[in-house]
Design a protein around this motif. Structure first.
Motif, PDB file in Angstrom:
ATOM      1  N   TYR A 123      85.499 -49.851  72.191  1.00 40.99           N
ATOM      2  CA  TYR A 123      85.530 -49.455  70.775  1.00 40.99           C
ATOM      3  C   TYR A 123      86.798 -48.648  70.507  1.00 40.99           C
ATOM      4  N   VAL A 124      87.521 -49.063  69.461  1.00 40.14           N
ATOM      5  CA  VAL A 124      88.740 -48.349  69.050  1.00 40.14           C
ATOM      6  C   VAL A 124      88.535 -47.883  67.609  1.00 40.14           C
ATOM      7  N   ALA A 125      88.787 -46.581  67.334  1.00 39.21           N
ATOM      8  CA  ALA A 125      88.538 -46.037  65.984  1.00 39.21           C
ATOM      9  C   ALA A 125      89.633 -45.057  65.606  1.00 39.21           C
ATOM     10  N   ARG A 126      89.770 -44.901  64.308  1.00 37.13           N
ATOM     11  CA  ARG A 126      90.728 -43.911  63.804  1.00 37.13           C
ATOM     12  C   ARG A 126      90.279 -43.465  62.411  1.00 37.13           C
ATOM     13  N   SER A 127      90.495 -42.194  62.102  1.00 40.38           N
ATOM     14  CA  SER A 127      90.095 -41.639  60.804  1.00 40.38           C
ATOM     15  C   SER A 127      91.229 -40.780  60.250  1.00 40.38           C
ATOM     16  N   PHE A 128      91.224 -40.672  58.904  1.00 43.89           N
ATOM     17  CA  PHE A 128      92.223 -39.872  58.191  1.00 43.89           C
ATOM     18  C   PHE A 128      91.492 -38.943  57.233  1.00 43.89           C
ATOM     19  N   PHE A 129      92.038 -37.749  57.087  1.00 47.73           N
ATOM     20  CA  PHE A 129      91.435 -36.757  56.199  1.00 47.73           C
ATOM     21  C   PHE A 129      92.471 -36.297  55.182  1.00 47.73           C
ATOM     22  N   HIS A 130      92.002 -36.083  53.953  1.00 50.08           N
ATOM     23  CA  HIS A 130      92.865 -35.518  52.911  1.00 50.08           C
ATOM     24  C   HIS A 130      91.982 -34.685  51.992  1.00 50.08           C
ATOM     25  N   TRP A 131      91.558 -33.535  52.485  1.00 46.70           N
ATOM     26  CA  TRP A 131      90.599 -32.693  51.750  1.00 46.70           C
ATOM     27  C   TRP A 131      91.270 -31.536  51.023  1.00 46.70           C
ATOM     28  N   ASN A 132      92.577 -31.514  50.952  1.00 45.89           N
ATOM     29  CA  ASN A 132      93.269 -30.413  50.293  1.00 45.89           C
ATOM     30  C   ASN A 132      93.035 -30.475  48.780  1.00 45.89           C
ATOM     31  N   GLU A 133      92.202 -29.568  48.247  1.00 46.01           N
ATOM     32  CA  GLU A 133      91.888 -29.568  46.824  1.00 46.01           C
ATOM     33  C   GLU A 133      93.008 -28.949  45.986  1.00 46.01           C
ATOM     34  N   ILE A 134      93.821 -28.114  46.587  1.00 42.38           N
ATOM     35  CA  ILE A 134      94.899 -27.453  45.860  1.00 42.38           C
ATOM     36  C   ILE A 134      96.184 -28.231  46.113  1.00 42.38           C
ATOM     37  N   ASP A 135      96.615 -28.966  45.098  1.00 42.44           N
ATOM     38  CA  ASP A 135      97.814 -29.788  45.229  1.00 42.44           C
ATOM     39  C   ASP A 135      98.875 -29.223  44.295  1.00 42.44           C
ATOM     40  N   PRO A 136      99.989 -28.734  44.844  1.00 46.61           N
ATOM     41  CA  PRO A 136     101.022 -28.146  43.973  1.00 46.61           C
ATOM     42  C   PRO A 136     101.641 -29.173  43.024  1.00 46.61           C
ATOM     43  N   LYS A 137     101.580 -30.425  43.380  1.00 45.14           N
ATOM     44  CA  LYS A 137     102.148 -31.456  42.528  1.00 45.14           C
ATOM     45  C   LYS A 137     101.180 -31.788  41.394  1.00 45.14           C
ATOM     46  N   PRO A 138     101.655 -32.437  40.345  1.00 44.18           N
ATOM     47  CA  PRO A 138     100.732 -32.879  39.281  1.00 44.18           C
ATOM     48  C   PRO A 138      99.711 -33.851  39.842  1.00 44.18           C
ATOM     49  N   PRO A 139      98.518 -33.897  39.245  1.00 37.26           N
ATOM     50  CA  PRO A 139      97.494 -34.842  39.731  1.00 37.26           C
ATOM     51  C   PRO A 139      98.020 -36.272  39.746  1.00 37.26           C
ATOM     52  N   PHE A 140      97.436 -37.045  40.651  1.00 40.29           N
ATOM     53  CA  PHE A 140      97.914 -38.402  40.833  1.00 40.29           C
ATOM     54  C   PHE A 140      97.777 -39.230  39.554  1.00 40.29           C
ATOM     55  N   LEU A 141      96.659 -39.048  38.824  1.00 40.71           N
ATOM     56  CA  LEU A 141      96.449 -39.799  37.587  1.00 40.71           C
ATOM     57  C   LEU A 141      97.511 -39.444  36.540  1.00 40.71           C
ATOM     58  N   ILE A 142      97.842 -38.146  36.453  1.00 37.35           N
ATOM     59  CA  ILE A 142      98.867 -37.721  35.492  1.00 37.35           C
ATOM     60  C   ILE A 142     100.204 -38.352  35.834  1.00 37.35           C
ATOM     61  N   ARG A 143     100.514 -38.404  37.109  1.00 38.54           N
ATOM     62  CA  ARG A 143     101.775 -39.018  37.513  1.00 38.54           C
ATOM     63  C   ARG A 143     101.805 -40.519  37.181  1.00 38.54           C
ATOM     64  N   ILE A 144     100.663 -41.184  37.404  1.00 36.29           N
ATOM     65  CA  ILE A 144     100.605 -42.615  37.068  1.00 36.29           C
ATOM     66  C   ILE A 144     100.808 -42.824  35.573  1.00 36.29           C
ATOM     67  N   VAL A 145     100.139 -41.989  34.755  1.00 35.32           N
ATOM     68  CA  VAL A 145     100.256 -42.126  33.301  1.00 35.32           C
ATOM     69  C   VAL A 145     101.691 -41.867  32.856  1.00 35.32           C
ATOM     70  N   VAL A 146     102.318 -40.837  33.426  1.00 36.37           N
ATOM     71  CA  VAL A 146     103.701 -40.521  33.048  1.00 36.37           C
ATOM     72  C   VAL A 146     104.632 -41.661  33.425  1.00 36.37           C
ATOM     73  N   TYR A 147     104.466 -42.172  34.650  1.00 32.93           N
ATOM     74  CA  TYR A 147     105.307 -43.292  35.068  1.00 32.93           C
ATOM     75  C   TYR A 147     105.079 -44.521  34.185  1.00 32.93           C
ATOM     76  N   ALA A 148     103.805 -44.751  33.848  1.00 31.61           N
ATOM     77  CA  ALA A 148     103.489 -45.906  33.002  1.00 31.61           C
ATOM     78  C   ALA A 148     104.108 -45.766  31.619  1.00 31.61           C
TER      79      ALA A 148
END
Length: 414
Positions: A123-148
Motif C-alpha cells: 500500500y502506497v499513500a500520501r496526504s496533503f494538509f492546508h488548514w491555515n485559516e489566516i491567509d494574508p492574501k485576498p481570498p481565493f474567490l475574490i482573486r478569481i472574481v478580480v481576474y475574471a
C-alpha cells in the motif's frame, strides 16, 4: 414605441456573452482536468514507489513523501480515516476536502494497492494538509472574481475596438450613400478599406445608376409623348367644336350631337392629362409667373367643363363662390382645383356635391347616398398626385377628410 435593433450593439453583446461563457466553461474544464491530472500523476508516482521500494514486514516507511506499508492498518490515521481500502491491483482511493469547487483543497489524500509478482501486497499513500485559516492574501474567490473582471474588461475593450474599426468605414459608406445624387453619381467610389464594403458601395452605385437611367428615360418619354400629343389633341378638339357648330347650324340629329360632344369631352380630358403630365415632368412649379386670378370664376368655369361627369347621375350640385382676385399662377390653380372637382364628380354616384369658395379658401365635399364598392372608391389618380406635389411646393394648406359617404377636401391658397 418599438425599439429598433442596432447591429453594432447586438454583435458586441453577443460576442461578449460568448466570450464570457467560453471563459467560464474552460475554467470549469481546467479545474476538472487539474483534479484528474493530479490523480494520474500521483498514480504513476505511487506505482513507481511501490515497484522500487523495499517494504518492511511490520510498520511503514516514508519514501520521498509517500507512506509505504505491507499492512493497510499500518498507514497513518489520516489515510485510514478518510479513505477506503483500495481493491485489486493498482486500485486507487482518493479524497478531497474543500468548501467550494473554486477553493484550494484543505485536505487531499491518495492511496494505491499494488500486487507484486510474488503475490506480496503493498500500500502506497500520501496526504496533503492546508488548514491555515489566516491567509494574508485576498481570498481565493475574490482573486478569481478580480481576474475574471479584468479579463472580461480587456476582452470587451478588444471587441469594442474591433467593432469601432469595422463600424467606421460603415459610417462612411452611409454618409457617402446619403449624399449621392444625379450630379455626383458618376464619380469614382471612395475606398472604404475593406473589400466587402467596397463591393457593397459598388452595388449601391450601380443600382442607383440603373434607377437614374430608368428615370431619365421615363422623363424623356413623358415629355416627348406629352408634347407630341398636344398637337393631335388640339386638332381633334378644334374640329369637334367646328363639327358641333355645323351641326347646330344645319340641324343635325341628336345622336350625332351626343357623339360629337363625347369626342369633345374626351379631347378636353386628354388636354388636361397632357398638361398634368408636363407639370409632373418639370417638377419646377415655383418658376412660373403669377397673375391675378378670379378664383370664383375659375371654379365656375371648371364646374361647367366637368359637369359631363355628373350626367345621368342623381347628384345635386351646389356651388357657392364670391368675387375677388388673388395673385396666383392660373395654370396651377386650374390643375389643383380641377383635379379636386373632377375627383368629387367621379366618386359621387348618387348624392350631393358642395363647392364653397371664400377669398383664398376652397371647400369641396361629396356625399353618396348609396354604398359604393371599395374598388370604385380607391385612390385619387395621377391628378391628385400632382395636386399634392404642387401644394407641397407652395406650402398651401391642404386637408382631406374621409367620411362615411365620401370625402371633404379643403385648400387655402395662402
Amino acid at each position: 414605441m418599438k425599439i429598433r435593433k442596432s447591429m453594432h450593439i447586438y454583435l458586441s453583446c453577443f460576442v461578449i456573452f460568448i466570450g464570457s461563457v467560453t471563459v467560464i466553461s474552460f475554467s470549469t474544464v481546467a479545474m476538472n482536468y487539474f483534479v484528474s491530472g493530479l490523480k494520474i500523476a500521483f498514480q504513476y508516482s505511487m506505482e513507481m514507489v511501490a515497484r522500487e521500494t523495499t517494504v518492511p514486514e511490520h510498520g511503514s516507511v516514508n519514501v520521498v513523501g509517500f507512506d509505504v506499508s505491507a499492512d493497510w492498518n499500518a498507514l497513518p490515521d489520516i489515510i485510514k480515516n478518510t479513505l477506503k481500502e483500495p481493491k485489486g491491483h493498482l486500485g486507487v482511493s482518493k479524497y478531497f476536502f474543500r468548501k467550494t469547487w473554486y477553493e484550494t483543497p484543505r485536505l487531499a489524500a491518495y492511496a494505491m494497492r499494488y500486487e507484486r509478482s510474488d503475490g506480496k501486497v503493498i500500500y502506497v499513500a500520501r496526504s496533503f494538509f492546508h488548514w491555515n485559516e489566516i491567509d494574508p492574501k485576498p481570498p481565493f474567490l475574490i482573486r478569481i472574481v478580480v481576474y475574471a473582471v479584468i479579463g472580461v474588461f480587456v476582452f470587451c475593450l478588444c471587441v469594442l475596438f474591433l467593432f469601432y474599426k469595422i463600424n467606421k468605414p460603415v459610417d462612411r459608406l452611409i454618409s457617402w450613400a446619403k449624399q449621392l445624387n444625379s450630379k455626383n453619381l458618376t464619380e469614382p467610389v471612395p475606398d472604404f478599406q475593406y473589400r466587402e464594403i467596397n463591393r457593397l458601395a459598388d452595388i449601391i452605385q450601380s443600382s442607383l445608376s440603373s434607377v437614374q437611367m430608368t428615370l431619365q428615360r421615363e422623363k424623356k418619354f413623358l415629355s416627348h409623348a406629352s408634347h407630341e400629343l398636344r398637337t393631335p389633341i388640339s386638332v381633334v378638339r378644334s374640329n369637334t367644336e367646328l363639327l358641333l357648330k355645323l351641326q347646330n347650324k344645319n340641324g343635325a340629329h341628336e345622336k350625332e350631337k351626343q357623339v360629337a360632344e363625347r369626342v369633345l369631352r374626351a379631347g378636353v380630358l386628354m388636354t388636361e392629362l397632357c398638361e398634368t403630365l408636363l407639370w409632373l415632368n418639370r417638377g419646377e412649379y415655383k418658376n412660373v409667373s403669377q397673375d391675378q386670378v378670379e378664383l370664383g370664376c375659375t371654379i365656375k368655369q371648371l364646374v361647367s367643363e366637368l359637369d359631363y361627369l355628373l350626367k345621368d347621375k342623381s347628384v345635386s350640385l351646389s356651388v357657392d363662390v364670391m368675387p375677388g382676385s388673388l395673385a396666383l399662377t392660373p395654370t396651377l390653380v386650374r390643375i389643383v382645383v380641377g383635379n379636386l372637382i373632377r375627383n368629387a364628380f367621379q366618386h359621387t354616384y348618387s348624392g350631393t356635391v358642395y363647392i364653397q369658395q371664400r377669398h383664398d379658401w376652397v371647400l369641396i365635399r361629396n356625399e353618396n347616398n348609396e354604398d359604393i364598392d371599395e374598388e370604385s372608391s380607391l385612390g385619387f389618380g395621377l391628378g391628385l398626385e400632382l395636386t399634392k406635389q404642387i401644394i407641397k411646393q407652395y406650402n398651401w394648406y391642404y386637408r382631406v377628410k374621409e367620411t362615411s359617404g365620401g370625402r371633404i377636401a379643403i385648400i387655402r391658397f395662402c
